[in-house]
Write an enzyme that holds these catalytic residues in place. Sequence first.
Site, PDB file in Angstrom:
ATOM      1  NE  ARG A  68      82.239   7.418 -43.217  1.00  0.00           N
ATOM      2  CZ  ARG A  68      83.368   7.669 -42.549  1.00  0.00           C
ATOM      3  NH1 ARG A  68      83.602   7.064 -41.402  1.00  0.00           N
ATOM      4  NH2 ARG A  68      84.240   8.538 -42.993  1.00  0.00           N
ATOM      5  CG  ASN A 108      92.705  16.718 -44.608  1.00  0.00           C
ATOM      6  OD1 ASN A 108      92.577  17.590 -43.754  1.00  0.00           O
ATOM      7  ND2 ASN A 108      92.547  15.429 -44.327  1.00  0.00           N
ATOM      8  CB  THR A 109      95.999  20.850 -43.154  1.00  0.00           C
ATOM      9  OG1 THR A 109      95.082  20.734 -42.055  1.00  0.00           O
ATOM     10  CG2 THR A 109      95.546  21.959 -44.088  1.00  0.00           C
ATOM     11  CG  HIS A 110      99.352  15.152 -41.402  1.00  0.00           C
ATOM     12  ND1 HIS A 110      98.556  14.497 -40.497  1.00  0.00           N
ATOM     13  CD2 HIS A 110     100.614  14.677 -41.207  1.00  0.00           C
ATOM     14  CE1 HIS A 110      99.294  13.664 -39.790  1.00  0.00           C
ATOM     15  NE2 HIS A 110     100.540  13.757 -40.192  1.00  0.00           N
ATOM     16  CG  ASP A 146      97.161  12.061 -42.781  1.00  0.00           C
ATOM     17  OD1 ASP A 146      96.314  12.912 -43.094  1.00  0.00           O
ATOM     18  OD2 ASP A 146      97.349  11.691 -41.597  1.00  0.00           O
TER      19      ASP A 146
END
Length: 207
Positions: A68, A108-110, A146
């Site tokens: 990773r 970013n969105t949530h 988040d």
Amino acid sequence: MSQAGRLVVLVSGSGTNLQALLDAVADPSYGAEVVAVGADRDDIEGLARAERAGVPTFVEKLSSYGSRADWDTALAARIAAYEPDLVVAAGFMKLIGAPTLEAFPVLNTHPALLPSFPGAHGVRDALAHGVKVTGCTVMLADAGVDTGPIVAQEAVRVFDGDDEHQLHERIKTVERGLLVDTVGRMVREGWTMTGRTVRLGSGGMKK
């Protein structure tokens, strides 16, 4: 007019948020340009949308790397090659690693009003909890899930009889508009962050 803000957008699927940004940047007054679209998989509609718009694309698959950490480093290098002012994770289904987060601001969105209902099932969890209002959040990504500083939020009413799909579709419509508005304001007006408080309109981008 000042130089347009440079956006690299990351996608994993259909790219509806990407399309909203591509539509927005077509207007010079928006103040931004999408300089590249990256993905973690091949043959997705998000990449096709970019190609139809004449935007360069790249793919970095996690499976192509031995670890990773190697993938995180490679992704950051691919992004850096386009010298973005802002990276937008638009339905990107991988956690973004430290090499990218430390080099660039990442939005970013949530589909919930954070810090309530984080994680992969924000809409389902909100419904199960019985809330009457939920919504969407645009945040600056950090190393958590988040947990980053909130830039913008908008509420969406929960109707009696809503199922997860119906509610999520309404949230996604609002989310697209909120993301486009937030990105535009960040590149045109600038932004600052003090602690966890993000303020738009500082006259210059933070990074």
